[in-house]
Design a protein around this motif. Structure first.
Motif, PDB file in Angstrom:
ATOM      1  N   UNK A  24       0.862  -1.391   0.002  1.00 44.81           N
ATOM      2  CA  UNK A  24      -0.119  -0.105   0.149  1.00 44.81           C
ATOM      3  C   UNK A  24       0.848   1.189  -0.094  1.00 44.81           C
ATOM      4  N   UNK A  25       0.384   2.259  -0.795  1.00 37.66           N
ATOM      5  CA  UNK A  25       1.179   3.563  -0.929  1.00 37.66           C
ATOM      6  C   UNK A  25      -0.132   4.488  -0.738  1.00 37.66           C
ATOM      7  N   UNK A  26       0.612   6.027  -0.483  1.00 39.16           N
ATOM      8  CA  UNK A  26      -0.324   7.054  -0.482  1.00 39.16           C
ATOM      9  C   UNK A  26      -0.898   7.525   0.975  1.00 39.16           C
ATOM     10  N   UNK A  27      -2.093   7.929   1.193  1.00 30.72           N
ATOM     11  CA  UNK A  27      -2.439   8.545   2.509  1.00 30.72           C
ATOM     12  C   UNK A  27      -2.999   7.436   3.461  1.00 30.72           C
ATOM     13  N   UNK A  28      -2.175   6.959   4.126  1.00 31.81           N
ATOM     14  CA  UNK A  28      -2.607   5.684   4.815  1.00 31.81           C
ATOM     15  C   UNK A  28      -2.683   5.991   6.207  1.00 31.81           C
ATOM     16  N   UNK A  29      -3.677   5.944   6.948  1.00 31.91           N
ATOM     17  CA  UNK A  29      -3.875   6.266   8.348  1.00 31.91           C
ATOM     18  C   UNK A  29      -3.687   4.857   9.273  1.00 31.91           C
ATOM     19  N   UNK A  30      -3.502   5.141  10.396  1.00 31.89           N
ATOM     20  CA  UNK A  30      -3.272   4.011  11.432  1.00 31.89           C
ATOM     21  C   UNK A  30      -4.355   3.091  11.677  1.00 31.89           C
ATOM     22  N   UNK A  31      -5.541   3.644  11.439  1.00 31.39           N
ATOM     23  CA  UNK A  31      -6.698   2.901  11.754  1.00 31.39           C
ATOM     24  C   UNK A  31      -7.168   2.517  10.429  1.00 31.39           C
ATOM     25  N   UNK A  32      -6.914   1.339  10.241  1.00 29.90           N
ATOM     26  CA  UNK A  32      -7.431   0.986   8.850  1.00 29.90           C
ATOM     27  C   UNK A  32      -7.342  -0.913   8.952  1.00 29.90           C
ATOM     28  N   UNK A  33      -8.133  -1.600   8.074  1.00 33.79           N
ATOM     29  CA  UNK A  33      -8.239  -3.046   8.281  1.00 33.79           C
ATOM     30  C   UNK A  33      -7.754  -3.269   6.653  1.00 33.79           C
ATOM     31  N   UNK A  34      -7.076  -4.486   6.639  1.00 33.65           N
ATOM     32  CA  UNK A  34      -6.733  -4.942   5.075  1.00 33.65           C
ATOM     33  C   UNK A  34      -7.168  -6.365   5.107  1.00 33.65           C
ATOM     34  N   UNK A  35      -7.482  -6.712   3.692  1.00 37.20           N
ATOM     35  CA  UNK A  35      -7.773  -8.042   3.617  1.00 37.20           C
ATOM     36  C   UNK A  35      -7.701  -8.658   2.042  1.00 37.20           C
ATOM     37  N   UNK A  36      -7.986  -9.786   2.014  1.00 36.69           N
ATOM     38  CA  UNK A  36      -7.846 -10.400   0.634  1.00 36.69           C
ATOM     39  C   UNK A  36      -9.321 -10.987   0.454  1.00 36.69           C
ATOM     40  N   UNK A  37      -9.791 -10.667  -1.013  1.00 33.84           N
ATOM     41  CA  UNK A  37     -11.128 -11.097  -1.441  1.00 33.84           C
ATOM     42  C   UNK A  37     -10.503 -12.098  -2.542  1.00 33.84           C
ATOM     43  N   UNK A  38     -11.523 -12.784  -3.058  1.00 30.71           N
ATOM     44  CA  UNK A  38     -11.480 -13.561  -4.316  1.00 30.71           C
ATOM     45  C   UNK A  38     -12.669 -13.560  -5.055  1.00 30.71           C
ATOM     46  N   UNK A  39     -12.660 -13.743  -6.481  1.00 28.55           N
ATOM     47  CA  UNK A  39     -13.626 -13.865  -7.249  1.00 28.55           C
ATOM     48  C   UNK A  39     -13.443 -14.791  -8.678  1.00 28.55           C
ATOM     49  N   UNK A  40     -14.133 -15.993  -8.326  1.00 26.79           N
ATOM     50  CA  UNK A  40     -14.182 -16.982  -9.400  1.00 26.79           C
ATOM     51  C   UNK A  40     -14.882 -16.508 -10.554  1.00 26.79           C
ATOM     52  N   UNK A  41     -14.597 -17.055 -11.839  1.00 27.16           N
ATOM     53  CA  UNK A  41     -15.541 -16.610 -12.980  1.00 27.16           C
ATOM     54  C   UNK A  41     -17.085 -17.001 -12.495  1.00 27.16           C
TER      55      UNK A  41
END
Length: 119
Positions: A24-41
């Motif tokens: 991640x880059x840019x304006x990132x604040x300390x309060x955040x959640x990150x995650x992975x999602x997926x999409x099959x056809x």
């Protein structure tokens, strides 16, 4: 503005492993959640794993015990270690950052990385 760049996807045989990264880059604040999602056809985009800024994690039932999400706050990077991969794990995997610093949270998405598991 926040930019997310995923890497690490590819083709692997069933039972194999892959490690995805999302920087991640840019304006990132300390309060955040990150995650992975997926999409099959032909399917909707589903949550795979999420991690809070404090390290709390949540996984989809289908990946529990096989996938591990982690983050390095200093590097602004989230990882997804995927073990014992199955053909049904085949999908485009997307990284998401939820900015919780605002009254109305904002979601940012990466461009996606393809994971293909052959049987």
């Amino acid at each position: 503005q926040v930019q997310l760049v995923e890497s690490g996807g590819g083709l692997v045989q069933a039972g194999g492993s892959l490690r995805l990264s999302c920087a991640a880059s840019g304006s990132i604040f300390s309060r955040n959640a990150m995650g992975w999602y997926r999409q099959a056809p032909g399917k909707q985009r589903d949550m795979v794993a999420i991690i809070s800024s404090g390290g709390s994690t949540n996984y989809a039932d289908s990946v529990k015990g096989r996938f591990t999400i982690s983050r390095d706050n200093a590097k602004r990077t989230v990882y997804l270690q995927m073990n014992s991969l199955k053909p049904e794990d085949t999908a485009v995997y997307y990284c998401k950052l939820k900015d919780l610093s605002r009254v109305a949270p904002i979601d940012y998405w990466g461009q996606g990385t393809q994971v293909t598991v052959s049987s």
